[in-house]
Design a protein around this motif. Sequence first.
Motif, PDB file in Angstrom:
ATOM      1  N   LEU A 693       0.830  -1.203   0.000  1.00 25.58           N
ATOM      2  CA  LEU A 693       0.000   0.000   0.000  1.00 25.58           C
ATOM      3  C   LEU A 693       0.866   1.254   0.000  1.00 25.58           C
ATOM      4  O   LEU A 693       1.843   1.342   0.740  1.00 25.58           O
ATOM      5  CB  LEU A 693      -0.915   0.018   1.234  1.00 25.58           C
ATOM      6  N   LEU A 695       1.294   4.921   1.163  1.00 25.86           N
ATOM      7  CA  LEU A 695       0.806   5.788   2.229  1.00 25.86           C
ATOM      8  C   LEU A 695       1.153   7.236   1.904  1.00 25.86           C
ATOM      9  O   LEU A 695       2.317   7.568   1.664  1.00 25.86           O
ATOM     10  CB  LEU A 695       1.434   5.412   3.569  1.00 25.86           C
ATOM     11  N   TRP A 723      -7.332   6.639   6.360  1.00 25.11           N
ATOM     12  CA  TRP A 723      -8.279   6.409   5.273  1.00 25.11           C
ATOM     13  C   TRP A 723      -7.863   5.172   4.479  1.00 25.11           C
ATOM     14  O   TRP A 723      -6.687   5.034   4.090  1.00 25.11           O
ATOM     15  CB  TRP A 723      -8.326   7.608   4.332  1.00 25.11           C
ATOM     16  N   ILE A 724      -8.819   4.288   4.213  1.00 26.18           N
ATOM     17  CA  ILE A 724      -8.546   3.084   3.433  1.00 26.18           C
ATOM     18  C   ILE A 724      -9.774   2.762   2.596  1.00 26.18           C
ATOM     19  O   ILE A 724     -10.920   2.889   3.059  1.00 26.18           O
ATOM     20  CB  ILE A 724      -8.159   1.893   4.349  1.00 26.18           C
ATOM     21  N   ASN A 725      -9.561   2.367   1.354  1.00 22.67           N
ATOM     22  CA  ASN A 725     -10.650   2.036   0.451  1.00 22.67           C
ATOM     23  C   ASN A 725     -11.329   0.732   0.879  1.00 22.67           C
ATOM     24  O   ASN A 725     -10.661  -0.180   1.378  1.00 22.67           O
ATOM     25  CB  ASN A 725     -10.108   1.912  -0.973  1.00 22.67           C
ATOM     26  N   ASP A 728      -9.580  -2.508  -0.227  1.00 22.42           N
ATOM     27  CA  ASP A 728      -8.396  -2.889   0.535  1.00 22.42           C
ATOM     28  C   ASP A 728      -8.773  -3.336   1.939  1.00 22.42           C
ATOM     29  O   ASP A 728      -8.137  -4.236   2.510  1.00 22.42           O
ATOM     30  CB  ASP A 728      -7.418  -1.706   0.612  1.00 22.42           C
ATOM     31  N   ALA A 729      -9.799  -2.714   2.515  1.00 22.84           N
ATOM     32  CA  ALA A 729     -10.214  -3.064   3.865  1.00 22.84           C
ATOM     33  C   ALA A 729     -10.854  -4.437   3.921  1.00 22.84           C
ATOM     34  O   ALA A 729     -10.575  -5.238   4.834  1.00 22.84           O
ATOM     35  CB  ALA A 729     -11.190  -2.011   4.397  1.00 22.84           C
ATOM     36  N   ILE A 742      -0.517   0.010  11.269  1.00 21.13           N
ATOM     37  CA  ILE A 742       0.093   0.429  10.011  1.00 21.13           C
ATOM     38  C   ILE A 742       1.591   0.301  10.212  1.00 21.13           C
ATOM     39  O   ILE A 742       2.139   0.838  11.189  1.00 21.13           O
ATOM     40  CB  ILE A 742      -0.254   1.885   9.679  1.00 21.13           C
ATOM     41  N   ALA A 753      -9.391   2.908  11.806  1.00 18.98           N
ATOM     42  CA  ALA A 753      -9.547   2.910  10.352  1.00 18.98           C
ATOM     43  C   ALA A 753     -10.773   3.710   9.946  1.00 18.98           C
ATOM     44  O   ALA A 753     -11.826   3.628  10.589  1.00 18.98           O
ATOM     45  CB  ALA A 753      -9.677   1.481   9.841  1.00 18.98           C
ATOM     46  N   VAL A 764      -3.453   4.434   0.999  1.00 22.10           N
ATOM     47  CA  VAL A 764      -4.020   4.795   2.291  1.00 22.10           C
ATOM     48  C   VAL A 764      -3.503   6.183   2.649  1.00 22.10           C
ATOM     49  O   VAL A 764      -2.470   6.622   2.134  1.00 22.10           O
ATOM     50  CB  VAL A 764      -3.666   3.773   3.400  1.00 22.10           C
ATOM     51  N   VAL A 809      -1.177  -2.866   6.213  1.00 20.74           N
ATOM     52  CA  VAL A 809      -2.154  -2.578   7.253  1.00 20.74           C
ATOM     53  C   VAL A 809      -2.822  -3.888   7.663  1.00 20.74           C
ATOM     54  O   VAL A 809      -3.192  -4.698   6.812  1.00 20.74           O
ATOM     55  CB  VAL A 809      -3.228  -1.583   6.747  1.00 20.74           C
TER      56      VAL A 809
END
Length: 815
Positions: A693, A695, A723-725, A728-729, A742, A753, A764, A809
Motif C-alpha cells: 500500500l 501511504l 483512510w482506506i478504500n 483494501d479493507a 500500520i 480505520a 491509504v 495494514v
Amino acid sequence: MKINLKSLLNPQIDRRGFLKSSALFSGAAAVTAGLTLPFKTTKVQASTLAESADKEKVVWSACTVNCGSRCPLKMHVENGEIKWVDTDNSGDDNYGEHQVRACLRGRSMRRRVYNPDRLKYPMKRIGKRGEGKFKRISWDEAFTDIAADITRIKKEYGNEAIYLNYGTGTLGGTVTKSWPPGGSLLARLMNLSGGYLNHYGDYSSAQIAAGLSHTYGGWANNNSPSDLENSKLIVQFGNNPAETRMSGGGVIHHFMEGKAKSNARLIVVDPRYTDTAGGREDQWIPIRPGTDTAFIAAMAHVMITENLVDQPFLDKYCVGYDEKTLPKSAPAKSDYKSYILGSGEDAVEKTPEWASKITGIPADIIIKAAREIGSTKPCAVIQGWGIQRTANGEIASRAVAMLSLLTGNVGINGGGSGAREGGSSIPFVRFPTLQNPVEASIPMFLWTDAIVRGPEMTAVKDGIRGKDKLDVPIKFIWNYAGNCIINQHSDINRTHDILQDEKACEMIVVIDNHMTSSAKYADIILPDLTTSEQSDFCMDASAGNMPYFIFASQVIKPQFEAKSIYDICTGLAEKLGVKEAFTEGRDQEGWLRHLYQLTRAQDPSLPEFEAMRKQGIYKRKVKDHFVAYQDFRNNPKANPLSTPSGKIEIYSEKLAELAETWDLAEDEVIHPLPVYAPTFEGWEDSKQGNYPLQLTGFHYKSRTHSTYGNVSLLQDAAPQEMWINPMDAQGRGINNGDLIRIFNDRGELHIAAKVTPRILPGVVALGEGAWYAPDGQKIDHGGCINVLTTQRPSPLAKGNPQHTNLVDVQLVNKV
C-alpha cells in the motif's frame, strides 16, 4: 467520543451539557466541516463595549499558526482571564472588504492558552532525551547554562556547529516570527555572536521551490485565487485549501467567491476525495501518488498530436519545447516535444495507454481531460504542495507547469503558471536580523545527517551550499516554536536513536508554549508566551484581492513564568555580552513602534500606531487581481525572467549540468526536462515487496501541522484516522472504526480505520501532525505518520519525500 453540539453553540455549556463558568467560543460558533462559518457575526458597537467595560473588555489578538492565513481574534476578558473568543466583525462583508472570520482552530485559542500541556517555567532535563523528565530551574540558571554551552561549543567547534532548527509555530509575526529561522530573533542573537549553520528550503515546499526555479527563475508565482472569477476551467493538482487554508482570509474563501462568479468547471486530481472537491468539482480524477508526471505527459501527447498547443506562445516565451528553441548545448532530440512523441532518448511514446498503466487513470479519461484543458481558455492550473513532497517532487512540480505552458495560459487573467496560488500583500518593515557570518548552509531536511556525518556532507552529494563540505557536525540546536525535532521530521525511530547520543548533539534548547513531542527531547526548555500574552504585528500570508494585517495586542498578563522570545533573547544577549547591540535600547513595544514608524514612512495612508492598536485589523481592497508574469507576457525583452535565458525554461541547461556533476544514486533522477521517473517506494515497488500500500499524508483540519494537536475538543470533532478504500479493507477484514496497525520496516503505529470510497484503492492516507505517543515498545498510539516516513531526501532539493511510503495494514489483533 461524540460531540455535544450545545457545548459549541452555547459558551456557557460544556460538552457534557453542563453549565460552565467560562466559555470557549462565541454564541455564534458552530462545528463545520472545517470551512469558514457560513453566517455573519453580530457587529458589536463601540458604545456597547464601553458600557460593559467594567465587566468585560474586548482585545484584538490573532492566530498566527502556519496555515497560510493570519486571522484576527477578539478576546473577551474578565478579571484578567480570557472567557471566550470571537472573530472579525468589521466591514460589511462584501467580497473584497469582507470579514476575516477565524476557523474553529483559531477560535479555540483559549484552550491553547490554558492548556494542561502549557510550559510554566524553565526546566532542565534529568532523564534521557525523549522521556520527558525535567527539573525546574530559574531563568538566570537557564540563561547562564545556555550561554556557557554556546561559548564552549564556539571555542571547540566554531559557530558552524550551532544550528537553528526549522520551526513554523508562529508565522507572520514581526517580533515573534519563527519562520524562516533566519528571520527570527534567535538569528539576530546568533549573528551578533558569530553566526550559526544556516539551512535552505523548508518542509512544506522545498521541491517545488527548487523545481520551478529552473522553469521560471526564483520563487514561482501564480495568479491570486480571486482571479478565478475570470477563469473558464480550474484544474487542481493535490491542492486542498478547504482544509489547509480554511479561514475567511484564506485561499478557500477567495476560491469559492471567484469560482462562483465565473462558474468555471473544476477538475480535481488527487488520490483522495478532499473537502475542496466536496461537491464543488465537476470531475475527480484519482491518481496513484507519484505518477502525476506520467499523466501530464500523456495529456501533452494528446495536445500535441491534436494541435491543441499554443505554438506562438511556446516559440516566443519558452526554451526547449521543440528543437528550434533548444539551447546550443543540448543534444539533438532532447526537447520536450521529442520526449513526448517518443523520438527522444528513451524512445517511448507517452500515449494515454502508456500512462494509464502507471497512473491507474483510464486512457479515455486522460484523453478527455487533455482535450478540455487544451481547448478551454483561460484555464487556471494550480498545484498544491502535496505532489512535490515526494521522492521526485521537483520533476512533478515542473510537469504541472507544463499544462499552463502548452496552452499559453501564463500571464493572463483567468490563467496562471501552474504553481500554488499567489496574492497581494501590504509591505511591512520586518525586524532586522543582520548578516550571518557563517556561510555554510544545509538542506533543512538533512539536519539529522549533519549530526551524525557532518564533515562527510558535500556540495555535490548532499547539497551543501556556501562551501564544498561541512567542517564539523551539529553540536547545538536551537528549536523555537517548532515540532520538527521529532514529530514533524521523518523516520522518528532513527531520529530518536540519533538524539539519544548526547556525545553527538551536545545541547538542545527548546522554546515553546507546550510540552510537545519535540520538547521532550530538550536539554533545556524555555517557556514562551502565546500570542495572547504579548503584542505584535501579524501579516497575512495568502490574501486574494484584500490584503490585510493585524495588530495583535496583549490580552492577558504572561502566565506562570513564561517570557516572550524578545525577553528571552535579551536575557541571553546580556550573558553573551551583546545586549546593547541586540536591543538597540528598545523593549518589545519600542521595536513595534519603531518598525511601524518605518512602515508608515513608506505608506503614510496607514493609521497612526495607537489608532491601529484600537482598530485591530487593517484591510485594503486591491482593484486588480494579481496576475503572475503579466509584465513578462506583455514585454519579455523589457521584463526578462531571472532564468539564465531570461525566458521560461522547459529545458534547463543548469539541470543538465547538475545531472552530470552531482553524485546521485542509480534510482535518483535530475533531468533538464520534466520527465516521468519512477520513485523509490512508489507504485512500481508496491508490487514487488512486503508493503503493498502507498501511504500519503494530508493536512488535517483539526490541526495546523501539529499546532492545536493537543486541543481535546478539536480532536473529538475530527479524530485521527487512517483512510482506506473498502476494497483494501475487505481483504484484510477491516471495518470502519477498527483499531489497525500500520507498519513498515521503519516503524509501526496503531490507529482507527476510516473505511471510505474517498481514497483510491492501493492507497491509504493519514493526516500529518498528530502528536507522537510511543508506548515504550516503539509503537506509536498518537497516529504520527512520521513513524513510517523515510529520511532519504529527494534528488535535487534534498527535500522531504514524506508522501512516498510503502506500508501494510492489519487488524491489531492479527499478528
